[in-house]
Design an enzyme around this catalytic site. Sequence first.
Site, short mmCIF file in Angstrom:
data_model
loop_
_atom_site.label_atom_id
_atom_site.label_comp_id
_atom_site.label_asym_id
_atom_site.label_seq_id
_atom_site.Cartn_x
_atom_site.Cartn_y
_atom_site.Cartn_z
N SER A 120 0.79 -1.25 0.05
CA SER A 120 0.18 0.01 0.10
C SER A 120 0.80 1.37 0.05
O SER A 120 1.90 1.16 0.58
CB SER A 120 -0.93 0.02 1.06
OG SER A 120 -1.94 1.18 1.25
N TYR A 132 -3.27 -0.33 10.37
CA TYR A 132 -3.15 -0.83 9.08
C TYR A 132 -1.80 -0.43 8.23
O TYR A 132 -1.38 -1.08 7.84
CB TYR A 132 -4.55 -0.22 8.45
CG TYR A 132 -4.54 -0.74 6.84
CD1 TYR A 132 -4.66 -1.89 6.47
CD2 TYR A 132 -4.04 0.31 6.01
CE1 TYR A 132 -4.52 -2.29 5.09
CE2 TYR A 132 -3.96 -0.17 4.55
CZ TYR A 132 -4.42 -1.29 4.01
OH TYR A 132 -4.53 -1.40 2.69
O1 NJP Z 1 -10.55 -5.17 -1.04
P1 NJP Z 1 -11.67 -6.10 -0.82
P2 NJP Z 1 -9.32 -4.66 -1.84
N1 NJP Z 1 -8.27 -15.16 4.08
O2 NJP Z 1 -12.39 -6.10 0.45
C1 NJP Z 1 -9.84 -11.28 1.16
C2 NJP Z 1 -5.06 -3.67 -0.51
N2 NJP Z 1 -5.39 -2.25 -0.51
O3 NJP Z 1 -9.70 -5.27 -3.03
O4 NJP Z 1 -13.63 -11.50 2.82
C3 NJP Z 1 -8.58 -15.15 2.85
O5 NJP Z 1 -12.45 -6.08 -2.12
C4 NJP Z 1 -11.49 -11.05 0.97
O6 NJP Z 1 -12.17 -12.29 0.97
P3 NJP Z 1 -13.68 -12.33 1.49
C5 NJP Z 1 -5.86 -4.41 0.80
O7 NJP Z 1 -5.21 -3.80 2.02
C6 NJP Z 1 -6.47 -1.88 -1.05
O8 NJP Z 1 -9.12 -3.16 -1.97
O9 NJP Z 1 -14.00 -13.66 1.32
N3 NJP Z 1 -9.05 -13.95 2.28
C7 NJP Z 1 -11.45 -10.36 -0.24
O10 NJP Z 1 -11.38 -11.20 -1.55
C8 NJP Z 1 -5.65 -5.73 0.47
O11 NJP Z 1 -4.52 -6.48 0.95
C9 NJP Z 1 -6.62 -0.35 -0.92
O12 NJP Z 1 -14.57 -11.69 0.55
C10 NJP Z 1 -9.39 -12.76 2.96
C11 NJP Z 1 -10.10 -9.55 -0.38
O13 NJP Z 1 -9.27 -10.03 0.65
C12 NJP Z 1 -5.77 -5.62 -1.01
O14 NJP Z 1 -5.44 -4.38 -1.55
C13 NJP Z 1 -5.50 0.29 -0.97
C14 NJP Z 1 -8.90 -12.70 4.35
C15 NJP Z 1 -10.23 -8.16 -0.05
O15 NJP Z 1 -11.09 -7.35 -1.32
C16 NJP Z 1 -7.09 -6.10 -1.75
O16 NJP Z 1 -8.11 -5.05 -1.20
C17 NJP Z 1 -4.25 0.04 -0.59
C18 NJP Z 1 -8.54 -13.99 4.90
N4 NJP Z 1 -8.21 -13.92 6.26
C19 NJP Z 1 -4.03 -1.11 -0.40
N5 NJP Z 1 -9.39 -11.54 4.76
C20 NJP Z 1 -8.06 0.31 -1.31
N6 NJP Z 1 -8.66 -0.41 -1.74
O17 NJP Z 1 -7.99 1.56 -1.45
C21 NJP Z 1 -9.68 -10.91 3.64
O18 NJP Z 1 -3.37 0.87 -0.40
N7 NJP Z 1 -9.76 -11.62 2.57
#
Ligand code: NJP
Length: 212
Positions: A120, A132
Site C-alpha cells: 500500500s 493498518y
Molecule cells: O478489498 P476487498 P481490496 N483469508 O475488500 C479477502 C489492499 N489495498 O481489493 O472476505 C482469505 O475488495 C477477501 O475475501 P472475503 C488491501 O489491504 C487496498 O481493496 O471472502 N481472504 C477479499 O477477497 C488488500 O490487501 C486499497 O470476501 C481474505 C479480499 O481479501 C488488497 O488491497 C488500498 C482474508 C479483499 O478484497 C485487496 O483489497 C491499498 C482472509 N483472512 C491497499 N481476509 C484500497 N482499496 O484503497 C480478507 O493501499 N480476505
Amino acid sequence: MADDRVLVITGASTGIGAATARAAAAEGFSLVLAARSKDKLDVTEWQDNERLIQAALDRFGRVDVVFANAGFGAARGWLKETPEHWRDMVLTNVLGAAYTLRAAIPAVTETKGHLLVTGSVAGRRVLPGSLYSCTKWAVTAMGEAVRADLNDTGVRVTVVEPGMVDTPFFDNGAGPGALQPEDIARAVMYAVSQPPHVDVNEILIRPTAQPA
Ligand code: NJP
C-alpha cells in the site's frame, strides 16, 4: 499470450483480486482463485495456504504466479477499533501474506515464477493513528526480504502498492477520484509480462488527485 501459465490469487472474491483475475483470464492464464467467503480459505491458517497451492498443482501441474492479495483495513485512531479487529487484521495482512508466499515458494522456484504481494501507499508513508499502515510497512519489508532470500533462483518478487481504490475495502465507498480495481490489475499484468531478467520490485500507484 500466457500459454499454459498458472496464476493463484488470494483475496480474489472482490476488488483488486477479482479485477486481476479478469485481466489474467483475458491474457490466457489458468486461474486458481481463493477468498474466505468462496472457498473457506483463510490465509491466516497455514494449512489453507498449503491446500491452495496443492489444489493448483493437482489441477494444472504447475504454478507460475502467486498474488498474495488478501487483506483489510481498520479505522485510523489508536482507540478506534476493537482489539479483536486489530488481531485479525495483523494476522491477515502480515502473517497471512507471509504464509501464502511461504506455501508458494517451492512451486514457483520450480517454474522460475513470480510472487506478488499487495502492499500500500500506507506501507510507504505513515498514516496517523493507523495500525493498518504498520501492517503494510511490514509487507513492504516482506517483499524485500523474500526477494533477497530468493536471489539467483530466477523467482521475481513484486510489491504492488495502491493508493485509494474503489473496492469493498471501504465500508462507505472510496472518496472521489479513486482508482478502479482494473487500474491495479493492469499494473499486476505489467509486472508479470516482463521478460525473465526484469524484476519489477515495487509499483506505487495513486490516483492523480490523491494528496501526497
Ligand atoms: O478489498 P476487498 P481490496 N483469508 O475488500 C479477502 C489492499 N489495498 O481489493 O472476505 C482469505 O475488495 C477477501 O475475501 P472475503 C488491501 O489491504 C487496498 O481493496 O471472502 N481472504 C477479499 O477477497 C488488500 O490487501 C486499497 O470476501 C481474505 C479480499 O481479501 C488488497 O488491497 C488500498 C482474508 C479483499 O478484497 C485487496 O483489497 C491499498 C482472509 N483472512 C491497499 N481476509 C484500497 N482499496 O484503497 C480478507 O493501499 N480476505
